[in-house]
Write an enzyme that holds these catalytic residues in place. Sequence first.
Site, PDB file in Angstrom:
ATOM      1  N   THR A  29       2.935  -0.876   8.853  1.00  0.00           N
ATOM      2  CA  THR A  29       3.400  -2.629  10.259  1.00  0.00           C
ATOM      3  C   THR A  29       2.911  -3.854   9.328  1.00  0.00           C
ATOM      4  OG1 THR A  29       0.672  -3.509  10.084  1.00  0.00           O
ATOM      5  CG2 THR A  29       1.613  -1.153  11.705  1.00  0.00           C
ATOM      6  N   ASP A  79       1.230  -1.475  -0.220  1.00  0.00           N
ATOM      7  CA  ASP A  79      -0.213   0.286  -0.075  1.00  0.00           C
ATOM      8  C   ASP A  79       0.473   0.894   0.021  1.00  0.00           C
ATOM      9  OD1 ASP A  79       1.379   0.213   2.972  1.00  0.00           O
ATOM     10  OD2 ASP A  79      -1.442   0.406   3.888  1.00  0.00           O
ATOM     11  N   HIS A 124       7.687 -31.018   9.779  1.00  0.00           N
ATOM     12  CA  HIS A 124       6.724 -29.755   9.693  1.00  0.00           C
ATOM     13  C   HIS A 124       6.584 -29.752   8.605  1.00  0.00           C
ATOM     14  CE1 HIS A 124       9.326 -27.819  12.344  1.00  0.00           C
ATOM     15  NE2 HIS A 124      10.767 -28.626  11.585  1.00  0.00           N
ATOM     16  N   HIS A 182      10.189 -23.837   9.309  1.00  0.00           N
ATOM     17  CA  HIS A 182       9.572 -24.946   9.834  1.00  0.00           C
ATOM     18  C   HIS A 182       8.051 -24.048   9.437  1.00  0.00           C
ATOM     19  CE1 HIS A 182      11.325 -24.847  14.051  1.00  0.00           C
ATOM     20  NE2 HIS A 182      12.283 -25.313  12.926  1.00  0.00           N
ATOM     21  N   CYS A 209       2.702  -3.094   4.208  1.00  0.00           N
ATOM     22  CA  CYS A 209       2.375  -1.542   4.672  1.00  0.00           C
ATOM     23  C   CYS A 209       3.130  -1.199   5.683  1.00  0.00           C
ATOM     24  CB  CYS A 209       0.959  -2.049   4.316  1.00  0.00           C
ATOM     25  SG  CYS A 209       0.224  -3.091   5.977  1.00  0.00           S
TER      26      CYS A 209
END
Length: 152
Positions: free
Chosen positions: A70, A11, A136, A101, A68
Amino acid sequence: MTIKTIILASDHAGHLLKNIICDRVTTKGYEIIDLGTNNSDPVDYPDFGHLAAEEFIRRNASFGFIFCGTGIGISMAANKHNGIRAALCNDVNSTKLARSHNDANILALGERVIDVEIAKECVDVFINTPFDGGRHSNRVKKIDLINRERVN
Ligand code: RB5
């Protein structure tokens, strides 16, 4: 020859970091698909998270990098798509573990929270760390099993 593709999207609050990372991955021999945005005009992060996920799946991409402010909102949107495992990481160790993982296929980074040099390191580690498989594998398969039998 199979073309290996990297998808990038952000963004307005992540586009500067996206451009820095775009320059960095351009040297690594992948086809680069930059889905924007490319300026500071406000846009909605879900639009770019969904677009990144859809293009990742459509092109059978190798890796995605989404941004973005965060990294939170755009990763939430991308993770709505089956087969997408977007990991929001703020440090190199989490990034390495997201690949080894969780077999993360998209890395989300927050321009407002991560140091640029650490972000670059995270991108290199994301590309260079293989999935460990083994114990995993079944866990990762279960991520997309919603409303289904989850035992075993
Ligand atoms: C935009 O201001 C900001 O809310 C967005 O980039 C992101 O941080 C949301 O998770």
